[in-house]
Design an enzyme around this catalytic site. Sequence first.
Site, PDB file in Angstrom:
ATOM      1  N   CYS A  83       4.948  18.713 -18.220  1.00  0.00           N
ATOM      2  CA  CYS A  83       5.280  17.791 -19.310  1.00  0.00           C
ATOM      3  C   CYS A  83       6.243  18.463 -20.287  1.00  0.00           C
ATOM      4  O   CYS A  83       6.003  19.592 -20.710  1.00  0.00           O
ATOM      5  CB  CYS A  83       3.982  17.381 -20.008  1.00  0.00           C
ATOM      6  N   CYS A 124      -1.509  14.772 -22.156  1.00  0.00           N
ATOM      7  CA  CYS A 124      -1.155  13.797 -23.213  1.00  0.00           C
ATOM      8  C   CYS A 124      -0.866  12.411 -22.640  1.00  0.00           C
ATOM      9  O   CYS A 124      -0.581  11.485 -23.388  1.00  0.00           O
ATOM     10  CB  CYS A 124       0.031  14.306 -24.040  1.00  0.00           C
ATOM     11  N   ASN A 132       2.761  -6.950  12.958  1.00  0.00           N
ATOM     12  CA  ASN A 132       2.406  -5.533  13.011  1.00  0.00           C
ATOM     13  C   ASN A 132       2.499  -5.072  14.465  1.00  0.00           C
ATOM     14  O   ASN A 132       2.341  -5.870  15.380  1.00  0.00           O
ATOM     15  CB  ASN A 132       0.971  -5.344  12.487  1.00  0.00           C
ATOM     16  N   GLY A 136       3.350  -4.780   8.762  1.00  0.00           N
ATOM     17  CA  GLY A 136       3.325  -3.332   8.943  1.00  0.00           C
ATOM     18  C   GLY A 136       2.079  -2.648   8.426  1.00  0.00           C
ATOM     19  O   GLY A 136       2.150  -1.525   7.931  1.00  0.00           O
ATOM     20  N   SER A 168      -2.152  -2.102   9.609  1.00  0.00           N
ATOM     21  CA  SER A 168      -3.239  -2.394  10.546  1.00  0.00           C
ATOM     22  C   SER A 168      -4.519  -2.780   9.813  1.00  0.00           C
ATOM     23  O   SER A 168      -5.569  -2.930  10.434  1.00  0.00           O
ATOM     24  CB  SER A 168      -3.491  -1.173  11.443  1.00  0.00           C
ATOM     25  N   HIS A 177      -1.535   1.287  -4.326  1.00  0.00           N
ATOM     26  CA  HIS A 177      -1.888   2.702  -4.147  1.00  0.00           C
ATOM     27  C   HIS A 177      -1.053   3.605  -5.049  1.00  0.00           C
ATOM     28  O   HIS A 177      -1.002   4.815  -4.845  1.00  0.00           O
ATOM     29  CB  HIS A 177      -1.728   3.126  -2.686  1.00  0.00           C
ATOM     30  N   GLN A 198       0.837  -1.197   0.000  1.00  0.00           N
ATOM     31  CA  GLN A 198       0.000   0.000   0.000  1.00  0.00           C
ATOM     32  C   GLN A 198       0.875   1.251   0.000  1.00  0.00           C
ATOM     33  O   GLN A 198       0.358   2.356  -0.019  1.00  0.00           O
ATOM     34  CB  GLN A 198      -0.905  -0.001   1.241  1.00  0.00           C
ATOM     35  N   CYS A 201       4.110  18.573 -23.969  1.00  0.00           N
ATOM     36  CA  CYS A 201       2.976  19.473 -24.227  1.00  0.00           C
ATOM     37  C   CYS A 201       2.868  20.605 -23.207  1.00  0.00           C
ATOM     38  O   CYS A 201       2.040  21.507 -23.378  1.00  0.00           O
ATOM     39  CB  CYS A 201       1.668  18.675 -24.285  1.00  0.00           C
TER      40      CYS A 201
HETATM   41 ZN   LIG Z   1       1.916  16.171 -21.995  1.00  0.00          ZN
END
Ligand SMILES: [Zn+2]
Length: 265
Positions: free
Chosen positions: A160, A138, A226, A200, A202, A127, A109, A163
């Site tokens: 970016c 783009c 944990n 690690g 919960s 995640h 996670q 673009c």
């Molecule tokens: Zn871009």
Amino acid sequence: MTSSSPEIIQTINLAVAIIKKSQRTVALTGAGISTHSGIPDFRSPGIGLWNRFQPMEVASLSAFRHNPEQFYTWLHPLAIQMLTAQPNPAHIALAKLQNAGYISTIITQNIDGLHSRAGAENVLEVHGTLGTLTCTNCYRQVSSTLIMEDYINHCTIPHCQVCGSILKPDVILYEEQLPIKTWIKAEEASKNCELMLVVGTSLEVMPSAKLPIQAIDQGAKLIILNNAVTFMDVRADVVIRADVAEILPQIMNEVMNTSNIPTKY
Ligand SMILES: [Zn+2]
């Protein structure tokens, strides 16, 4: 319970025996494995980042779209910690177990990339990751190693290079769905494992907290390592409530001290 108390030695021995017997072990990790690398647990009482910020106001997809400057200001201290953090003994122990064939898949996670940097492979970051960014226009994906330097040093918002639009880190924000391909792989690995090793976390964040349920519903064993209680403790074969950076290397050493090395996955 200290790491050398008879109770914990007994539980470690039990965990070691189960790990050595399993042919398909999946590890599920959370914030607790990275706290020794200096990365705060977002949700820990008192130190959690969410205590100081209203997450929906800064770290949701709509907040990012409306006010990316505020998002990047909020992310800045966390990004510095994550991008400069080093894997700790728990990450290294897990990677060694995997490289030796005792763990097939690591589902995490965490967005810090520390499993991979410790040498682990087949890491499913459910995640997302701070390791890459994607253009909001783009959809070009770039590595954060080069692009984040200006942001880390000067808090300059990354754009970016093709673009000119704002880049968004590939971390899953509130209101965003989990990365579907990664999530499907995580579910498949959980349903097909013989052992799930929870480290690690919960298990408070859905839907990742469902993965151990899917594993044991298919007959898998469950080990929970944990420092706090989890809702799955009652269904686990072994619960070790201790510091993961202390205990996981011990477990790794015990597991590796065997002539009965399994076939590498
Ligand atoms: Zn871009």
